[in-house]
Design a protein around this motif. Structure first.
Motif, PDB file in Angstrom:
ATOM      1  N   ARG A  75     -10.945 -23.045 -33.949  1.00 50.91           N
ATOM      2  CA  ARG A  75     -11.349 -22.107 -32.901  1.00 50.91           C
ATOM      3  C   ARG A  75     -12.837 -22.212 -32.554  1.00 50.91           C
ATOM      4  O   ARG A  75     -13.198 -22.243 -31.367  1.00 50.91           O
ATOM      5  N   PRO A  76     -13.754 -22.270 -33.544  1.00 53.55           N
ATOM      6  CA  PRO A  76     -15.171 -22.433 -33.175  1.00 53.55           C
ATOM      7  C   PRO A  76     -15.448 -23.715 -32.389  1.00 53.55           C
ATOM      8  O   PRO A  76     -16.265 -23.716 -31.467  1.00 53.55           O
ATOM      9  N   MET A  77     -14.775 -24.810 -32.741  1.00 52.44           N
ATOM     10  CA  MET A  77     -14.982 -26.059 -32.005  1.00 52.44           C
ATOM     11  C   MET A  77     -14.396 -25.952 -30.595  1.00 52.44           C
ATOM     12  O   MET A  77     -14.978 -26.476 -29.633  1.00 52.44           O
ATOM     13  N   GLN A  78     -13.272 -25.281 -30.458  1.00 52.53           N
ATOM     14  CA  GLN A  78     -12.713 -25.053 -29.126  1.00 52.53           C
ATOM     15  C   GLN A  78     -13.685 -24.273 -28.252  1.00 52.53           C
ATOM     16  O   GLN A  78     -13.897 -24.604 -27.079  1.00 52.53           O
ATOM     17  N   LEU A 138     -15.242 -25.339 -24.736  1.00 49.17           N
ATOM     18  CA  LEU A 138     -14.898 -24.533 -23.558  1.00 49.17           C
ATOM     19  C   LEU A 138     -16.132 -24.018 -22.843  1.00 49.17           C
ATOM     20  O   LEU A 138     -16.158 -23.931 -21.610  1.00 49.17           O
ATOM     21  N   THR A 139     -17.159 -23.681 -23.601  1.00 46.22           N
ATOM     22  CA  THR A 139     -18.405 -23.217 -22.980  1.00 46.22           C
ATOM     23  C   THR A 139     -18.991 -24.291 -22.078  1.00 46.22           C
ATOM     24  O   THR A 139     -19.435 -24.016 -20.955  1.00 46.22           O
ATOM     25  N   VAL A 140     -18.977 -25.543 -22.538  1.00 43.57           N
ATOM     26  CA  VAL A 140     -19.502 -26.655 -21.743  1.00 43.57           C
ATOM     27  C   VAL A 140     -18.632 -26.890 -20.510  1.00 43.57           C
ATOM     28  O   VAL A 140     -19.147 -27.018 -19.385  1.00 43.57           O
ATOM     29  N   ILE A 141     -17.321 -26.942 -20.699  1.00 48.11           N
ATOM     30  CA  ILE A 141     -16.416 -27.200 -19.565  1.00 48.11           C
ATOM     31  C   ILE A 141     -16.512 -26.095 -18.529  1.00 48.11           C
ATOM     32  O   ILE A 141     -16.548 -26.352 -17.318  1.00 48.11           O
ATOM     33  N   GLU A 142     -16.593 -24.870 -18.976  1.00 46.89           N
ATOM     34  CA  GLU A 142     -16.686 -23.744 -18.044  1.00 46.89           C
ATOM     35  C   GLU A 142     -17.978 -23.802 -17.243  1.00 46.89           C
ATOM     36  O   GLU A 142     -17.979 -23.559 -16.027  1.00 46.89           O
ATOM     37  N   ASP A 143     -19.076 -24.133 -17.894  1.00 44.90           N
ATOM     38  CA  ASP A 143     -20.361 -24.239 -17.185  1.00 44.90           C
ATOM     39  C   ASP A 143     -20.303 -25.337 -16.127  1.00 44.90           C
ATOM     40  O   ASP A 143     -20.805 -25.160 -15.004  1.00 44.90           O
ATOM     41  N   LEU A 144     -19.712 -26.486 -16.463  1.00 46.59           N
ATOM     42  CA  LEU A 144     -19.640 -27.592 -15.513  1.00 46.59           C
ATOM     43  C   LEU A 144     -18.692 -27.266 -14.355  1.00 46.59           C
ATOM     44  O   LEU A 144     -18.956 -27.650 -13.208  1.00 46.59           O
ATOM     45  N   VAL A 195      -7.234 -19.347 -26.560  1.00 41.21           N
ATOM     46  CA  VAL A 195      -8.637 -19.249 -26.954  1.00 41.21           C
ATOM     47  C   VAL A 195      -9.501 -19.449 -25.729  1.00 41.21           C
ATOM     48  O   VAL A 195      -9.269 -20.358 -24.925  1.00 41.21           O
ATOM     49  N   THR A 196     -10.510 -18.601 -25.560  1.00 40.58           N
ATOM     50  CA  THR A 196     -11.457 -18.738 -24.456  1.00 40.58           C
ATOM     51  C   THR A 196     -12.856 -18.874 -25.011  1.00 40.58           C
ATOM     52  O   THR A 196     -13.102 -18.678 -26.204  1.00 40.58           O
ATOM     53  N   SER A 197     -13.788 -19.173 -24.124  1.00 38.47           N
ATOM     54  CA  SER A 197     -15.178 -19.383 -24.558  1.00 38.47           C
ATOM     55  C   SER A 197     -15.844 -18.094 -24.988  1.00 38.47           C
ATOM     56  O   SER A 197     -16.895 -18.121 -25.623  1.00 38.47           O
ATOM     57  N   ILE A 198     -15.256 -16.941 -24.664  1.00 36.51           N
ATOM     58  CA  ILE A 198     -15.867 -15.651 -25.008  1.00 36.51           C
ATOM     59  C   ILE A 198     -15.006 -14.897 -26.015  1.00 36.51           C
ATOM     60  O   ILE A 198     -15.082 -13.686 -26.127  1.00 36.51           O
TER      61      ILE A 198
END
Length: 429
Positions: A348-351, A355-361, A391-394
């Protein structure tokens, strides 16, 4: 890894007969050497600029390590990305790759190398991200940091450990990408996004989370090599044969070749050695050699190696990898508990990092949209009894149904604190 050297000693007897002794020595050295060495224009990674390639070799040649990496990558990828709106995931670049294709590659890089990188291409107006491509993390080498302590960009090649292993070449012939910075998109239409989490002692490159077990993973290969070579070479010889014919060098080589043909390989197991001599005085002397028990020794090492590799990957039970160990009952609840622990502490932490990077891009690609991205988790069992979440970035933030605030207030009351007061107005002890 070792280098083998041969030393020969030639003596002559009083009747001028030549006696040759040969000994072999092995110079052992660590194959995996972590270092960051500054050259004129960039920073090498590893003693021979080959550390990422060494990680690939360990991954390809250690069965236990390979299984651990694959299992965690599968857990990270899950059932794939989900998004709102869904269509934003359909196309990542002009080659037809989707964001799920990119996601699978960077998940593998993140686990194997400890980081990942992407090529970012801006549109003609330099206002949006137009395309995103995956770059193998083993292909990049950093330019030396500027006076602000920032890496300005990275050189890209798939020949660092061969063609660019040593100095004496023109680094400017390689592709170079500046680091991702939207404010410089006008001057830099192509940039590189490098995810390199902080690691004490490392200034330029990431390290994988299993780095503490690299020597043990290397040892796993050597254990396998021992058993394979033991079988191929017909196990240990059971007889030492000495002849008294005073043969010359050519004759000795012929006898040696014959003995190797007799003993080598599983097809010749239990074969006999027959030698024809001209007289009883020249009959060979055969001396039995007791076995050294190395098989049992290597079996014990194998058990130790497996446990250390699993520990490095933070896998508490080998049963979630399909590895059955003696003495374990293998109950369903044990597998579920071990898997949930792996999900919550590793996967989950690696996901969430990815996800944070993909969402920002994606937000830079579609600035007019509010986008949320998640990963559909894998089902542990096909019958679907366990609940599968997204799982989401938040995920780490407090949700609407969370009781975290109530728990904090209760803990404060038990400690004698007043939860109604801000921190600056709480009474001092």
């Amino acid at each position: 890894m070792y280098l083998q050297t041969k030393t020969e000693l030639i003596l002559r007897t009083m009747d001028n007969k030549k006696i040759k002794f040969a000994s072999f020595s092995k110079d052992f050295s660590d194959r995996i050497f972590i270092s960051e060495q500054k050259l004129k224009d960039y920073v090498k990674f590893g003693e021979y600029n080959s550390f990422p390639d060494d990680l690939i070799e360990l991954y390809n040649n250690s069965s236990i390590h390979n299984t651990c990496v694959n299992a965690i990558v599968d857990g990270i990828v899950g059932e794939g990305l989900t998004a709102d709106p869904e269509y934003v995931l359909d196309r990542a670049n002009s080659t037809g790759e989707s964001w799920n294709d990119i996601f699978k590659k960077i998940a593998a890089d993140y686990k194997l190398y400890g980081g990942f990188c992407l090529e970012i291409i801006w549109n003609k107006a330099r206002t949006k991200v137009a395309e995103v491509y995956h770059i193998d993390n083993s292909w990049i080498r950093a330019r030396e940091k500027n006076y602000r302590g920032q890496v300005p960009g990275y050189y890209i090649s798939d020949e660092w450990s061969t063609k660019y292993r040593f100095s004496g070449y023109n680094i400017d012939e390689l592709p170079y990408l500046p680091v991702y910075n939207p404010s410089k998109a006008v001057d830099e239409p192509k940039q590189i996004y490098v995810y390199n989490p902080y690691r004490p002692g490392m200034r330029y490159y990431p390290l994988p989370d299993y780095v503490g077990a690299l020597r043990v993973i290397d040892l796993d290969q050597e254990v396998d090599n021992f058993h394979v070579n033991n079988i191929k070479n017909g196990l240990a010889p059971s007889l030492a044969i000495t002849t008294f014919t005073n043969a010359d060098e050519d004759e000795r080589e012929a006898i040696e070749r014959m003995l190797q043909m007799q003993y080598a390989g599983t097809n010749n197991a239990g074969s006999l050695v027959y030698m024809d001599v001209d007289s009883p005085e020249n009959a060979p002397v055969s001396t039995p050699i007791p076995q050294n028990g190395a098989d049992g020794y290597y079996t014990n090492i194998n058990d130790m190696v497996m446990q250390k590799i699993l520990t490095a990957h933070r896998i508490t039970s080998p049963m979630i990898l399909g590895i059955k160990t003696a003495g374990q009952l293998g109950g369903r609840e044990e597998i579920i508990d071990a898997y949930l622990l792996l999900v919550n502490t590793v996967i989950r932490p690696m996901q969430q990092d990815i996800l944070t990077v993909i969402e920002d891009l994606l937000e830079m690609k579609y600035p007019e949209l509010e986008i949320s991205v998640g990963v559909q988790q894998l089902k542990l069992f096909a019958d679907g009894e366990e609940e599968v979440d997204v799982v989401t970035s938040i995920d780490a933030e407090v949700g609407e149904d969370s009781n975290l605030e109530a728990d904090i207030e209760q803990a404060d009351r038990e400690a004698g604190a007043n939860p109604e007061l801000p921190i600056t107005e709480l009474p001092l002890a």
